[in-house]
Design a protein around this motif. Structure first.
Motif, short mmCIF file in Angstrom:
data_model
loop_
_atom_site.label_atom_id
_atom_site.label_comp_id
_atom_site.label_asym_id
_atom_site.label_seq_id
_atom_site.Cartn_x
_atom_site.Cartn_y
_atom_site.Cartn_z
N LYS A 45 11.81 0.01 -6.21
CA LYS A 45 12.33 0.34 -4.59
C LYS A 45 13.77 -0.57 -4.78
O LYS A 45 15.25 0.23 -4.44
CB LYS A 45 12.01 0.20 -3.41
CG LYS A 45 13.13 -0.18 -2.43
CD LYS A 45 11.83 -0.41 -0.67
CE LYS A 45 12.27 -1.50 -0.76
NZ LYS A 45 11.18 -2.26 0.83
N LYS A 57 2.92 -0.68 -15.03
CA LYS A 57 2.76 0.33 -13.88
C LYS A 57 2.60 0.63 -12.74
O LYS A 57 0.83 0.42 -12.82
CB LYS A 57 2.66 1.76 -14.59
CG LYS A 57 2.69 3.00 -13.83
CD LYS A 57 2.04 4.92 -14.98
CE LYS A 57 2.09 5.51 -13.90
NZ LYS A 57 2.22 6.64 -14.73
N SER A 73 0.91 -1.20 -0.15
CA SER A 73 0.11 -0.15 0.22
C SER A 73 0.56 1.55 -0.06
O SER A 73 0.54 2.42 -0.67
CB SER A 73 -1.16 0.05 0.89
OG SER A 73 -1.69 -1.36 1.70
N ASP A 74 2.27 1.25 0.45
CA ASP A 74 2.66 2.11 1.14
C ASP A 74 3.94 2.66 -0.43
O ASP A 74 4.26 3.79 -0.41
CB ASP A 74 3.38 1.64 2.18
CG ASP A 74 2.36 2.61 3.67
OD1 ASP A 74 1.48 3.34 3.30
OD2 ASP A 74 2.83 2.22 4.89
N LYS A 75 4.22 1.81 -1.10
CA LYS A 75 4.54 1.76 -2.42
C LYS A 75 4.27 2.73 -3.43
O LYS A 75 3.41 2.48 -3.21
CB LYS A 75 5.09 0.00 -2.85
CG LYS A 75 6.12 -0.59 -2.40
CD LYS A 75 5.86 -2.03 -3.05
CE LYS A 75 7.27 -2.58 -2.69
NZ LYS A 75 7.63 -3.77 -3.53
N SER A 76 5.18 3.07 -3.83
CA SER A 76 4.68 4.65 -5.19
C SER A 76 4.93 3.36 -6.39
O SER A 76 5.84 2.42 -6.38
CB SER A 76 6.40 5.67 -5.47
OG SER A 76 6.31 5.78 -4.35
N GLU A 77 3.79 4.22 -7.07
CA GLU A 77 3.46 3.37 -8.39
C GLU A 77 4.61 4.06 -9.14
O GLU A 77 5.20 4.72 -9.71
CB GLU A 77 2.08 4.35 -9.36
CG GLU A 77 1.91 3.29 -9.64
CD GLU A 77 0.50 3.67 -10.36
OE1 GLU A 77 -0.58 2.77 -9.94
OE2 GLU A 77 0.46 4.64 -11.43
N THR A 78 5.33 2.48 -9.79
CA THR A 78 6.70 2.76 -10.93
C THR A 78 6.43 1.75 -12.35
O THR A 78 5.72 1.69 -12.24
CB THR A 78 7.43 3.15 -9.91
OG1 THR A 78 7.94 1.83 -10.19
CG2 THR A 78 7.91 3.85 -9.12
N ARG A 96 7.47 -0.82 -14.28
CA ARG A 96 8.22 -1.74 -14.70
C ARG A 96 8.46 -2.91 -15.19
O ARG A 96 7.51 -2.85 -15.90
CB ARG A 96 7.50 -2.19 -13.00
CG ARG A 96 7.50 -1.79 -11.32
CD ARG A 96 6.91 -2.55 -10.48
NE ARG A 96 6.69 -1.42 -9.37
CZ ARG A 96 7.29 -1.42 -8.14
NH1 ARG A 96 8.37 -2.97 -8.69
NH2 ARG A 96 7.85 -0.47 -7.02
N LEU A 151 2.42 -0.83 -8.45
CA LEU A 151 3.24 -1.09 -6.93
C LEU A 151 4.28 -1.95 -6.51
O LEU A 151 4.88 -1.95 -5.51
CB LEU A 151 2.09 -1.37 -6.11
CG LEU A 151 1.11 0.18 -6.32
CD1 LEU A 151 0.40 -0.54 -4.96
CD2 LEU A 151 1.63 1.61 -5.94
N THR A 152 4.40 -3.12 -7.47
CA THR A 152 4.90 -4.29 -6.85
C THR A 152 5.97 -4.71 -8.93
O THR A 152 4.78 -4.29 -9.72
CB THR A 152 4.64 -5.62 -6.68
OG1 THR A 152 5.77 -6.03 -6.23
CG2 THR A 152 3.28 -6.12 -6.84
#
Length: 164
Positions: free
Chosen positions: A155, A110, A19-24, A26, A112-113
């Motif tokens: 990350k 795109k 939940s706290d991760k940034s959307e990137t 990948r 969170l993981t």
């Protein structure tokens, strides 16, 4: 020693909270292979396999598998995949009658993981589909190795496998 992230306080499996991760953005590229005999090579190359176009079916199976990864790998998060591509390439060593299909699966999102498991699942299922479609012409096929070639984003940053 790092804390194991897939276990709760009771030591039982859990899905990691992202939940706290940034959307990137990948990506992940996984590779696999399958070694086949000369007859199977000819059937695939000539399009004479009785079950149909082997690479076309394996490609669709790989795409479907990537999209379904979270339903078969218990701790995987369902992801909105933005792209899936699968490539097949023959590696032939004529003197030894060694016919190998190299499989490369690239998956993008795109989110969170990462998409490593989706790429690995796609490459694996492509190889399994080739086996299934060709087993009548020889069951001695060998699948693998299957591995992550590259991943970007997240990350932990980028990863590139260095082949020796």
């Amino acid at each position: 020693m790092s804390k194991l992230t897939h276990f709760n306080e009771q030591g039982r499996a859990k899905m990691v909270d992202v939940s706290d991760k940034s959307e990137t953005f990948r990506t992940a590229i996984a590779k696999s292979s399958i070694i086949v005999n000369e007859l199977i090579h000819a059937q695939i190359s000539e399009g004479s396999n009785k079950k149909g176009d082997v690479f076309a079916v394996a490609q669709v199976a790989a795409i479907m598998a990537a999209k379904q990864t979270s339903t078969i790998i218990p701790m995987c998060h369902p992801l909105p995949l933005t792209g899936i591509d699968v490539h097949f390439e023959w590696n032939i060593d004529a003197p030894t009658s060694h016919y190998e299909v190299s499989i490369k699966a690239e998956v993008k999102t795109k989110g969170l993981t990462g998409v490593e498991m989706e790429a690995l699942t796609a490459a694996s299922v492509a190889a399994l589909t080739i086996y299934d479609m060709c087993k009548a012409a020889g069951k001695e096929m060998v699948i693998g190795p299957t591995y992550l070639q590259r991943k970007t984003g997240g990350k932990n940053g980028n990863f590139e496998r260095i082949d020796s």
